[in-house]
Scaffold this active site. Structure first.
Site, PDB file in Angstrom:
ATOM      1  N   ASP A 329       0.849  -1.186   0.000  1.00  0.00           N
ATOM      2  CA  ASP A 329       0.000   0.000   0.000  1.00  0.00           C
ATOM      3  C   ASP A 329       0.887   1.240   0.000  1.00  0.00           C
ATOM      4  O   ASP A 329       1.981   1.229   0.568  1.00  0.00           O
ATOM      5  CB  ASP A 329      -0.892   0.026   1.245  1.00  0.00           C
ATOM      6  N   ARG A 400     -16.403   1.580  -2.481  1.00  0.00           N
ATOM      7  CA  ARG A 400     -17.166   1.573  -3.740  1.00  0.00           C
ATOM      8  C   ARG A 400     -17.578   2.983  -4.160  1.00  0.00           C
ATOM      9  O   ARG A 400     -17.406   3.375  -5.305  1.00  0.00           O
ATOM     10  CB  ARG A 400     -18.400   0.679  -3.600  1.00  0.00           C
ATOM     11  N   THR A 401     -18.113   3.782  -3.216  1.00  0.00           N
ATOM     12  CA  THR A 401     -18.527   5.138  -3.581  1.00  0.00           C
ATOM     13  C   THR A 401     -17.349   6.093  -3.635  1.00  0.00           C
ATOM     14  O   THR A 401     -17.376   7.075  -4.364  1.00  0.00           O
ATOM     15  CB  THR A 401     -19.546   5.673  -2.564  1.00  0.00           C
ATOM     16  N   MET A 403     -16.382   8.251  -1.544  1.00  0.00           N
ATOM     17  CA  MET A 403     -16.676   9.581  -1.021  1.00  0.00           C
ATOM     18  C   MET A 403     -17.454   9.457   0.281  1.00  0.00           C
ATOM     19  O   MET A 403     -17.989   8.399   0.602  1.00  0.00           O
ATOM     20  CB  MET A 403     -17.452  10.424  -2.042  1.00  0.00           C
TER      21      MET A 403
END
EC number: 7.2.2.6
Length: 701
Positions: A329, A400-401, A403
């Site tokens: 990461d 997924r979004t 935000m």
């Protein structure tokens, strides 16, 4: 009591370098009574049930019993000639016995380090009184041993955390020195994916927490650590099994050679006794690596433990040595990880005060360090909250979004997140996609920062510049990995421009931008499909599937329970860059095993050419005795003494490991042959000659 749980979090204490050095120094210290315990365990391992696990040393043990029999009765297997037969056979028996004992001692010393660490961990376990919370909010005091998964407990300053769990409410400092060895407290808080996991047996030193228990008694993290570091049920790794089989085959080959010798000896009128044949067999089979093989593997796990990493098996440590791809990461591993709001870049005619106001509204429910830094910067610029926060809805960030934000009391929606995600949000509200957004996005990305767009309903107010810094020296470490043939891949949720800037500065081989949890698994599977072994680190619940898929998965101790259960290693210091050190330890394990195997086989070749010719000197073949050894008896005893003593001499090297150097496989092979191969041939010739001179001077034979 419950109301005070909402105490604002204090600044996270950082582990100082001096603390880490002290911890490492303490972990490398020799446990008290280690060698005394190892001597006792060495005798316990003489039990045939334990000895048979090592075919080479079991063969030596059987030879010891046979020579003991011929010591008692020199003519047990037929007539033999010679003087002082009982003395000679007795000396062979004693030397063979000590050869087995030294091999057992090597393994016992390695195991003793793990047992000492297990004892230290076991001392941290104690039955405590837990404050169990009932559904109605009442508290009852119960024994920690009665807690089960799903129970909820309350702890306050000074309390011992009664079991492994997840923080569901509160913020507090926790002393984890009993587990990690670090004196600096660690901040634990609810709502954090990487700072909400707590371990039973640690102590809370400030504030208070409500914890949901995640493990039943006897199945907690410390219990699993004790079982692992103690190594009572250590299973051999695939490479170790393969090498054991190879050594067994070599021993069988030498046994066949020895069995044929009496016929040749009879033909040249130079008979060989049973005790000499057994001594010769022991001198020629690979006893050196056979005696040290197990201790090398155990010591490899111990070296990992010295770095405050708990490995679930030797297989995981060994796999580190074969790793060819590292998945890392960006945040917290390659960069410092404390991304903070550096600047607001307003667009579309909005001023900086307007953007600060909207940014504050979007971040009031964001408990991450990034979110808190946005709140601080907004308030510094004069932003404020002019509504009741109890009447608004917080929208949590999701992968997924991409935000998060707030639904205001008047129905307006404030969002902040990745630029593409906010662009999609604005379009869904029939908003205008301004070219200024791309300009601000480009500006932040080209500086290596992370751009976050902020929008109110259908209008973008600007871009937040989150600044992160590449860790000093990380480029050199990646260069070392590259020289070892290890490919590094950086995963980040940042956009491609930002990712490329960071990747270029850090010196990674490849990167994947705008990565999702699914992308991590896909990358690992693609690399594994090419026959590569993959290692990665993780700490969140969304990392668990990828950690389980990777050949080497290292979970952070501050991570979630799901991540720690999916991984095959747990880093107690929660330092993601330690994966690079672990790969080095794994390679050191393989290098040490290869070096000592090379040395052992070279030893056998040298002893073969040193001893075999002496056996036929009575047949007027003195010209073969190139070392000019005094007699068959002194030659055999000299070879056996050397064969026994070389094991304890090499124990420190087996435990410490051959010094690791970032070289390719071919370079390592050449180095092993030059140093350990050549050294393994020269050492026996010199040592056997010196021991022969000493035995001759004593005058026994």
């Amino acid at each position: 009591m419950i109301g005070s749980i909402n105490t604002p979090p204090s600044r996270r204490p950082r582990n100082r370098p001096s603390d880490r050095r002290q911890s490492r120094k303490q972990s490398k210290a020799i446990p008290k009574g280690l060698y005394t315990r190892a001597i006792k365990d060495a005798f316990v391992k003489l039990n045939p049930k334990a000895a048979i696990r090592n075919p080479v040393m079991f063969l030596v043990w059987m030879g010891t019993i046979i020579t003991l029999m011929v010591t008692i009765d020199p003519y047990l297997f037929g007539p033999v000639s010679g003087q002082n037969l009982q003395l000679f056979n007795g000396l062979i028996t004693a030397i063979l016995f000590f050869t087995v004992l030294f091999a057992n001692f090597a393994e016992a010393v390695a195991e003793g380090r793990g047992k000492a660490q297990a004892d230290a961990l076991r001392s941290t376990k104690s039955e405590t009184i837990a404050k169990k919370l009932a559904p109605d909010g009442s508290i009852s005091e119960v024994s920690s041993t009665t807690l089960r998964q799903g129970d909820t407990v309350y702890v306050s300053a000074g309390d011992i955390i009664p079991g492994d769990g997840e923080v569901t409410m509160g913020v507090a400092s926790v002393d984890e020195s009993a587990i990690t060895g670090e004196s600096a407290p660690v901040l634990k808080e609810s709502g954090s994916d990487v700072g909400s996991s707590v371990t039973g047996g640690t102590r809370i030193i400030s504030d208070e927490l409500i914890i949901r228990i995640t493990s039943d008694p006897g199945k907690g993290f410390i219990d699993r650590m004790i079982a692992l570091v103690e190594g009572a049920e250590r299973s051999k790794t695939p490479n170790e099994i393969a090498l054991t089989v190879l050594l067994a085959v070599l021993s069988l080959v030498f046994m066949i050679v020895i069995v044929t010798l009496p016929a040749f000896a009879y033909y040249v009128n130079s008979p060989i006794s049973v005790s000499v044949l057994i001594a010769l067999l022991v001198a020629l089979i690979p006893t050196t690596i056979g005696g040290l093989l197990s201790s090398i593997g155990i010591a490899g796990m111990d070296r990992v433990a010295q770095f405050n990493v708990i490995a679930t098996s030797g297989r995981a440590v060994e796999a580190c040595g074969d790793v060819s791809t590292l998945i890392l990461d960006k945040t917290g591993t390659i960069t410092l990880g404390n991304r903070l709001a550096e600047e607001f870049l307003p667009i579309n005619g909005h001023d900086i005060q307007e953007m600060a106001q909207v940014s504050l509204w979007a971040s009031i429910f964001d408990d991450t360090p990034e979110g808190k830094s946005i709140v601080r910067l907004s308030e510094r610029l004069g932003a404020f909250i002019d509504f009741d926060t109890n009447n608004v809805e917080g929208i949590q960030f999701s992968a997924r979004t991409r935000m998060s934000g707030t639904n205001l009391p008047d129905g307006r929606e404030v969002r902040k997140g990745a630029v593409e995600a906010i662009r999609g949000f604005v379009r869904s509200r029939n908003g205008y996609d301004s070219p200024e957004l791309d300009t601000a996005y480009q500006r932040v990305s080209e500086q290596g920062g992370t751009p976050l767009a902020v929008a109110l309903d259908g209008e973008v107010y600007g871009v937040i510049y989150l600044k992160d810094i590449v860790k000093p020296g990380i480029r050199d470490r990646f260069d070392q990995l590259r020289r070892m043939g290890v490919r590094t891949v950086m995963l980040t949720g940042d956009n491609r421009i930002t990712a490329s800037v960071i990747a270029r500065e850090a010196g990674v081989d490849d990167f994947i931008a705008e990565a999702t949890p699914e992308d991590k698994i896909d990358v690992i599977q693609q690399e594994q499909a090419q026959g590569k072994l993959v290692a990665m680190t993780g700490d969140g619940t969304n990392d668990a599937p990828a950690l389980a898929q990777a050949n080497v998965g290292v979970a952070m101790n501050t991570g979630t329970q799901a991540a720690k259960e999916a991984a095959n290693m747990v880093d107690l210091d929660s330092d993601p860059t330690k994966l690079i050190d672990i790969v080095g330890i794994g390679k050191q394990l393989l290098i040490t095993r290869g070096a000592l195997t090379t040395f052992s086989i070279a030893n056998d070749i040298a002893k073969y050419f040193a001893i075999i010719p002496v056996l036929f000197t009575s047949a007027n073949l003195q010209g073969l005795n190139i070392m000019r050894l005094t007699s068959t008896n002194t030659a055999v005893l000299s070879a056996l003494i050397y064969n026994a003593l070389i094991i304890p001499v090499l124990i420190p090297l087996a435990l410490k490991g051959v010094k690791f150097r970032p070289l390719t496989a071919n370079q390592l092979l050449q180095r092993n042959i030059l140093i350990y191969g050549l050294g393994g041939i020269i050492a026996p010739f010199l040592a056997i000659k010196v021991i022969d001179i000493i035995i001759t001077a004593i005058g026994f034979f």
